[in-house]
Enzyme design. Structure first.
Site, PDB file in Angstrom:
ATOM      1  N   ALA A  52      55.250  74.968  94.998  1.00  0.00           N
ATOM      2  CA  ALA A  52      56.093  75.900  95.752  1.00  0.00           C
ATOM      3  C   ALA A  52      57.471  75.968  95.109  1.00  0.00           C
ATOM      4  O   ALA A  52      57.720  75.367  94.058  1.00  0.00           O
ATOM      5  CB  ALA A  52      56.196  75.471  97.213  1.00  0.00           C
ATOM      6  N   ASN A  53      58.372  76.700  95.741  1.00  0.00           N
ATOM      7  CA  ASN A  53      59.759  76.780  95.286  1.00  0.00           C
ATOM      8  C   ASN A  53      60.675  76.609  96.491  1.00  0.00           C
ATOM      9  O   ASN A  53      60.212  76.392  97.612  1.00  0.00           O
ATOM     10  CB  ASN A  53      60.018  78.104  94.555  1.00  0.00           C
ATOM     11  CG  ASN A  53      59.632  79.308  95.407  1.00  0.00           C
ATOM     12  OD1 ASN A  53      60.198  79.536  96.477  1.00  0.00           O
ATOM     13  ND2 ASN A  53      58.654  80.080  94.938  1.00  0.00           N
ATOM     14  N   ASP A  54      61.965  76.733  96.260  1.00  0.00           N
ATOM     15  CA  ASP A  54      62.941  76.431  97.314  1.00  0.00           C
ATOM     16  C   ASP A  54      63.282  77.618  98.222  1.00  0.00           C
ATOM     17  O   ASP A  54      64.194  77.519  99.044  1.00  0.00           O
ATOM     18  CB  ASP A  54      64.242  75.916  96.684  1.00  0.00           C
ATOM     19  CG  ASP A  54      64.117  74.493  96.178  1.00  0.00           C
ATOM     20  OD1 ASP A  54      63.310  73.740  96.753  1.00  0.00           O
ATOM     21  OD2 ASP A  54      64.811  74.139  95.207  1.00  0.00           O
ATOM     22  N   SER A  55      62.575  78.733  98.093  1.00  0.00           N
ATOM     23  CA  SER A  55      62.926  79.906  98.888  1.00  0.00           C
ATOM     24  C   SER A  55      62.754  79.636 100.387  1.00  0.00           C
ATOM     25  O   SER A  55      61.713  79.137 100.824  1.00  0.00           O
ATOM     26  CB  SER A  55      62.055  81.097  98.493  1.00  0.00           C
ATOM     27  OG  SER A  55      62.308  82.204  99.339  1.00  0.00           O
TER      28      SER A  55
END
Length: 401
Positions: A208-211
């Site tokens: 995943a990412n930090d969004s």
């Protein structure tokens, strides 16, 4: 949409009075001018000082205070008002409004107010179903006063029933709709994506990412408040979708790809705010991957995910508008211009996520807006709600061209 609008909030005797504090904060964040009137019963639940602190205006409570000898207080406030919101509205104030009783500052001012009125009832379910209350509600509606129907839920008495005041977010949406002035976006169908996609490694792990989704959700709300018919396709977030926005939840990039391609042909515009994973595992384990004590390393093979904007570019009609985001850490403008051309976009919103307060997870952002026919426009570091308004402004300009 509420900037400089004059909203008078009437707070009456209910435990739900504490929610009115949140409503004031929301209205002020929308740059509305808010003045508050409190009944004597309301002051038993929340103090006038709390509302004064949030609204930055004196709270009106007493018909005969006479603090302004050159004006008649209740008439001055009635004339000042663009919209009167009664939240929470007790059975008492509903009865007074319906029967034309004016025996305190709140009911007196409401009787003198010619501006539109919104009533958000809050009371016990037995009181709500009382025939007298229902007759009064019908009289108010016959007089053109809008009702924000109470919700069914856990009541102060400790059991479930209908009578809970609508949530402040819903009241805010109704307030915005009541003061709505048509814009060029009114009736436009706009697809917004938000959040960060997830690619499963096994049943308990994912890439995943930090969004956080905050930027996309702010854009969806800004567009809806300008009259657009907004569909929000969202990866997992902790956010609540804006009222009157259609929400479709997805998890993976593949699911987002399918949802966007299905809906885009019927839309006037697409704003691709979602932070999409560029790669996914070639295989996903069906069971949790366990540590291997004999090996301190683990190799993970990845493959590219579908390029959603590239696929959209292949089916985009001349009358459709597409807007993309570019989260960069170097060569901001150059990389954004490359994306603008390669993905056949009308506008790229670029931000340098290596900078403090910019991009993922925060409440603020600084963006550079890039089109093919004007110099880049870089904003100050602003709350994401204000960035969303600037993006909506740019979309209106593109439509006008």
């Amino acid at each position: 949409m509420l900037k400089n609008q004059h909203i008078t909030l009437y707070v009456t005797g209910s435990i739900a009075a504490y929610k009115a504090l949140a409503l004031v904060r929301m209205l002020v964040k929308q740059q509305a001018q808010v003045r508050v009137v409190m009944t004597a019963a309301a002051q038993k639940f929340v103090t006038p000082l709390s509302f004064q602190t949030l609204s930055k205006h004196e709270v009106m409570t007493d018909t005969f205070a006479g603090q302004h000898p050159t004006i008649v207080d209740h008439i001055e406030l009635a004339d000042w008002t663009d919209l009167a919101v009664i939240a929470p509205a007790s059975a008492d104030i509903i009865g007074k409004m319906a029967q034309g009783i004016a025996d305190d500052f709140a009911s007196l001012t409401l009787m003198a107010t010619t501006a539109p009125k919104l009533v958000a009832p809050a009371m016990n379910n037995h009181m709500w179903s009382n025939p007298a209350v229902q007759r009064n509600i019908q009289l108010l509606q016959a007089d053109g006063i809008k009702l924000i129907d109470p919700e069914t839920g856990f009541l102060a008495e400790g059991y479930q029933g209908k009578g809970r005041m609508a949530e402040p977010q819903q009241i805010l949406a109704m307030t915005t709709a009541s003061l709505f002035v048509p814009t060029i976006l009114t009736g436009k169908k706009i697809l917004v994506t938000a959040g960060g996609t997830r690619e499963r490694l096994d049943p308990v792990r994912f890439l995943a990412n930090d969004s956080s989704g905050k930027m996309g959700y702010a854009i969806a709300q800004a567009l809806q408040q300008r009259g657009a018919e907004v569909t929000l396709i969202s990866a997992p977030t902790k956010l609540t979708a804006p009222t009157m926005v259609k929400l479709q939840s997805i998890t993976s990039t593949e699911e987002l790809y399918e949802a966007v391609l299905q809906k885009f042909p019927s839309q006037d515009a697409l704003i691709m705010t979602a932070a999409v994973a560029d790669f996914k595992p070639i295989t996903t384990a069906q069971q949790k991957i366990k540590k291997n004590s004999d090996n301190n390393q683990w190799s993970l093979e990845l493959e590219k995910t579908p390029d959603i904007l590239q696929a959209v570019a292949q089916i985009k009609r001349p009358d459709q508008i597409t807007i993309g985001f570019a989260a960069e850490t170097q060569n901001l403008v150059a990389n954004a211009r490359k994306k603008l051309v390669q993905k056949n976009l009308d506008l790229v919103i670029a931000n340098d996520v290596s900078k403090p307060g910019v991009g993922f997870n925060g409440d603020t952002n600084r963006v550079t807006m890039i089109t093919s026919n004007q110099p880049p426009i870089t904003t100050d570091l602003l709350p994401k709600s204000q960035i969303a308004e600037k993006i909506a402004d740019q979309l209106e300009k593109i439509i006008n061209q």
